[in-house]
Design a protein around this motif. Structure first.
Motif: not given
Length: 284
Positions: A113-139
């Motif tokens: 989307g845009t942040i202050g009119g500038r295009t940006a890609v944002v990634g969010v880890q959600d702790f609600a999903f198995m404590g936000g744990s990092m597996g192959v899918a997250v990587g």
């Protein structure tokens, strides 16, 4: 049940009755009872003690992007339960339960989307999903986020929240540490900024990899940030750790992060950083 109650309950368009569960929010830190509307208007931050509550990915996207508008990016397909892991229950059943509860595919979501009119890609880890744990899918989602940022010639901003690597995937989860690090080198070769916002909690293998590789490291107030747990460290060094150890403010004081930014000021700070790290080039 009286006939009046039966008729009232059968009418679907009547608003749900407000109860103490929906009208009030109890702060997990100070125990204050706050009107839910006031708490939500304050970006889910307690107006009494400034406790920053953990928030879901969709809420984070809505708070950061211009007018709350964004495009959710699809996550790569990965092999599920590659080790056929089982403890008290099958790993695949834990994944299904987490998806049912969160309505998400896995712990890391990307959006553009845009942040202050500038295009940006944002990634969010959600702790609600198995404590936000990092597996192959997250990587894989992280790498996809980097690739999307490069394709859009935009910064990649990641909000971390994780208990660490996902134990049910063993060595495969640990392999995501060098994998994400290599992906970030591609982002830097493209001359694009990588901004990290550390939220509560960010620990384990996530802290030991992409959470600490940002061009700028931000953190929300009071966020727990570290690798090993405080009790494990104390038992190892046989010393009592100082007050506030592994909290955002302590890490700022000792030079591990660049700034602690309240949630209400976070969007404006990101706008400033994007303008500074990726200035718009004027046409010749």
């Amino acid at each position: 049940m009286s006939w009046l109650s039966r008729v009232r309950n059968s009418i679907s368009f009547l608003p749900k009755r407000q109860t103490t569960d929906t009208l009030w929010h109890k702060c997990k830190k100070c125990g204050s009872m706050v009107f839910t509307k006031e708490w939500e208007d304050n970006l889910q931050v307690c107006p009494r003690c400034d406790h920053h509550n953990r928030i879901r990915a969709e809420t984070r996207f809505a708070q950061v992007f211009d007018e709350g508008a964004y495009e959710l990016l699809s996550s790569p397909e990965v092999r599920e339960d590659p080790l056929k892991f089982r403890d008290t229950k099958r790993y695949i059943d834990r994944i299904k339960a987490a998806r049912t509860t969160t309505e998400q595919k896995d712990a890391l979501l990307n959006a553009r989307g845009t942040i202050g009119g500038r295009t940006a890609v944002v990634g969010v880890q959600d702790f609600a999903f198995m404590g936000g744990s990092m597996g192959v899918a997250v990587g894989s989602a992280f790498v996809a986020g980097v690739e999307a940022a490069i394709a859009a010639h935009a910064p990649y901003i990641v909000f971390t929240a994780a208990g660490g690597a996902r134990m049910q995937e063993g060595i495969l989860s640990l392999m995501q540490m060098p994998r994400t690090t290599v992906a970030l080198e591609l982002l830097r070769e493209a001359g694009l900024p990588y901004i990290v916002v550390l939220t509560d909690p960010t620990t384990g293998g996530v802290t030991a990899s992409y959470a600490m590789l940002g061009d700028v490291q931000l953190a929300e107030p009071g966020a727990l940030i570290g690798f090993a747990g405080q009790r494990v460290i104390e038992q190892t060094i046989r010393e009592k750790l100082p007050e506030g150890f592994q909290r955002a403010e302590y890490l700022l004081e000792h030079g591990m992060i660049d700034m602690v930014v309240p949630r209400a000021a976070l969007r404006e700070r990101l706008i400033q950083l994007i303008d500074y790290l990726a200035p718009v080039r004027e046409a010749a």
